[in-house]
Design an enzyme around this catalytic site. Structure first.
Site, PDB file in Angstrom:
ATOM      1  N   SER A 196       0.827  -1.209   0.000  1.00 55.86           N
ATOM      2  CA  SER A 196       0.000   0.000   0.000  1.00 55.86           C
ATOM      3  C   SER A 196       0.859   1.256   0.000  1.00 55.86           C
ATOM      4  O   SER A 196       2.014   1.261   0.429  1.00 55.86           O
ATOM      5  CB  SER A 196      -0.903   0.015   1.237  1.00 55.86           C
ATOM      6  OG  SER A 196      -0.130   0.243   2.408  1.00 55.86           O
ATOM      7  N   GLU A 217       6.232  -0.960  -5.402  1.00 51.71           N
ATOM      8  CA  GLU A 217       5.176  -1.474  -6.274  1.00 51.71           C
ATOM      9  C   GLU A 217       3.857  -1.364  -5.537  1.00 51.71           C
ATOM     10  O   GLU A 217       3.575  -2.143  -4.627  1.00 51.71           O
ATOM     11  CB  GLU A 217       5.479  -2.925  -6.665  1.00 51.71           C
ATOM     12  CG  GLU A 217       6.754  -3.095  -7.473  1.00 51.71           C
ATOM     13  CD  GLU A 217       6.691  -2.401  -8.821  1.00 51.71           C
ATOM     14  OE1 GLU A 217       5.574  -2.097  -9.290  1.00 51.71           O
ATOM     15  OE2 GLU A 217       7.754  -2.142  -9.402  1.00 51.71           O
ATOM     16  N   CYS A 251      -3.620  -6.285  -7.611  1.00 53.35           N
ATOM     17  CA  CYS A 251      -3.303  -4.857  -7.708  1.00 53.35           C
ATOM     18  C   CYS A 251      -3.563  -4.296  -9.097  1.00 53.35           C
ATOM     19  O   CYS A 251      -3.810  -3.094  -9.242  1.00 53.35           O
ATOM     20  CB  CYS A 251      -1.853  -4.601  -7.300  1.00 53.35           C
ATOM     21  SG  CYS A 251      -0.627  -5.469  -8.300  1.00 53.35           S
TER      22      CYS A 251
END
Length: 469
Positions: A196, A217, A251
């Site tokens: 996050s 990432e 994601c």
């Protein structure tokens, strides 16, 4: 008499052991790196059942989905790296300007040193080992920190990894916030984090104290735009697959759909049919559909189910951490489901007038990790490519860009920093060292650029050297 014995904690022992291993040059030979990659491949082959069981325990992930998105993905990445590692590690010659001749120059990739990889829970095996492949190929020592929120997978990684790779150079640290916080006190040569934005800021701040470079990432709300030029049935099937695999906890999953009112009306029926085709009428009993990672995530996601008209899905079971693949229509832009990344099996449909309004909406928000477009109109495609910014842009097939090893995977802005996969993984964990060699004879420097500066040298510098390439 006071004892001089100092008791080291386990994390310090791991860290200092890796520093010593790197200093000894253990990881630098290409043969050593190849052996580690082969060990990873053998582990995935021989212990796939253990990994599949752990992934099912943590996420209810079907075995075939575990192979497609985690085990098989890693095996393909290892194969690609082994095929290319000899080429990637070789020095690369570069040209030298005529003004510097005679001389030669080259770039030598060298390992950074000791690196830290912090993995997330949603793809707890793939997102742990994928950056490790690049770190080992580049010749680093590594501390791997699996996610404590996927405890079964973390335990199997900790148990098996050191059986197949060199424990002098690779260590696994299990645990949660306390262990991660302690690790961040050490001076690493690179930190690779997937997760996050909130935690990424903590990691970036800790890394800044040591001027440690990071790869972050992250995620974000990845939009999907669709217009009337495509087959709704074919598009709906791909959208449903990309959105609801891993119960939406991906994601790069499409976060929401943008389309005109007319297109959304057509799409609703096809999304409903695609969900039934892929998962059936009794999704809760379908072994091909996973579960939400924990109760906190379940409660957050369940609160979104009232933010629109349910087209399909909407069922949930707290005890089983089950939320059905759900499509929401008539969703307002300021509703809760549109505030942040959904990261679950809920797909809102957002009405826009046209492609210009869709692009304007995307551009007024944070840059997403992915953007997806379903359109046969070449001008519409060109608009998305030239007028939007995202980690990746994919036409007609959400999330599949991850399978192309030579495409960079990473975000931009709030969706991340840095990229990896294929050679970019190797590059992310390498320093590209510039090397120049110029012989002492003949001396071409004294007569041209060294004092004393004569009128002849001035004319040469002003009129000749700057124009020589």
């Amino acid at each position: 008499m006071q004892s001089s014995f100092v008791k080291y904690d386990p994390l310090t022992v791991h860290y200092e052991a890796l520093l010593n291993t790197f200093a000894n040059g253990t990881t630098k030979p290409v043969e050593w790196r190849i052996k580690q990659l082969q060990g990873l491949g053998l582990m995935l082959q021989e212990k796939s059942d253990e990994f599949e069981k752990a992934l099912f325990e943590d996420l209810g992930k079907p075995a075939i989905e575990s192979h497609i998105t985690e085990i098989g993905f890693l095996q393909a990445e290892i194969s690609h790296t082994l095929k290319n590692i000899s080429k990637w590690t070789k020095p690369k010659r570069v040209s030298v300007p005529a003004a510097v001749q005679p001389a030669s120059a080259w770039i030598r990739p060298e390992p950074l040193g000791t690196v830290l990889i912090i993995a997330p829970w949603n793809y707890p095996l793939m997102l742990c080992l994928s950056p490790l492949i690049g770190a080992l190929a580049a010749g680093n020592t590594v501390i791997v920190k699996p996610s404590e929120l996927a405890p079964a997978t973390s335990a199997v990684i900790a148990k098996l990894l050191t059986e197949y790779v060199d424990v002098r150079a690779i260590r696994v640290v299990e645990g949660g916030v306390e262990e991660t916080t302690k690790l961040l006190e050490f001076r690493f040569d690179h930190i690779f984090y997937t997760g996050s934005g909130r935690v990424a800021r903590i990691i970036a701040a800790a890394a800044a104290k040591h001027l440690t470079p990071t790869t972050l990432e992250l995620g974000g709300k990845s939009p999907l735009y669709i217009d009337e030029t495509v087959s709704m049935a074919a598009a709906a099937k791909r959208i449903v697959w990309a959105k609801f695999m891993n119960a939406g906890q991906t994601c790069v999953a499409p976060d929401y759909i943008l389309a005109s009112k007319e297109t959304l009306t057509l799409l609703e029926t096809h999304l409903h049919d695609a969900v039934q085709e892929l998962y059936g009428n009794a999704v809760k009993q379908n072994p091909d559909y996973g579960r939400i990672i924990n109760r906190a995530q379940f409660d957050r996601l369940k609160s979104y189910l009232d933010d629109g008209r349910i087209v399909v899905g909407g069922e949930s079971d707290a005890e089983e951490l089950f939320i059905a693949p759900t499509v929401l229509a008539d969703v307002e832009i300021d509703s809760g489901v549109m505030e942040g990344e959904i990261f679950g099996p809920i797909l809102p449909l957002i009405e826009v007038a046209d492609v210009d309004e869709a692009i304007a909406y995307v551009n007024m928000n944070d840059k997403p990790l992915g953007a997806y477009v379903f359109s046969e109109n070449s001008e519409v495609r060109k608009q998305w490519e030239l007028e939007t910014s995202s980690g990746a842009l994919t036409f007609g097939a959400p999330v599949l860009h991850l399978t192309v090893p030579d495409l960079p995977f990473g975000g931009v802005g709030e969706s991340g920093m840095g990229a990896y996969h294929g050679k970019l993984s190797f590059d992310s964990f390498s320093h590209q060292k510039a090397v120049l060699s110029k012989p002492l004879a003949p001396d071409t420097l004294g007569p041209t650029i060294m004092p004393p500066f004569t009128a002849l040298k001035e004319r040469l510098v002003r009129n000749v050297l700057g124009k020589i390439r």
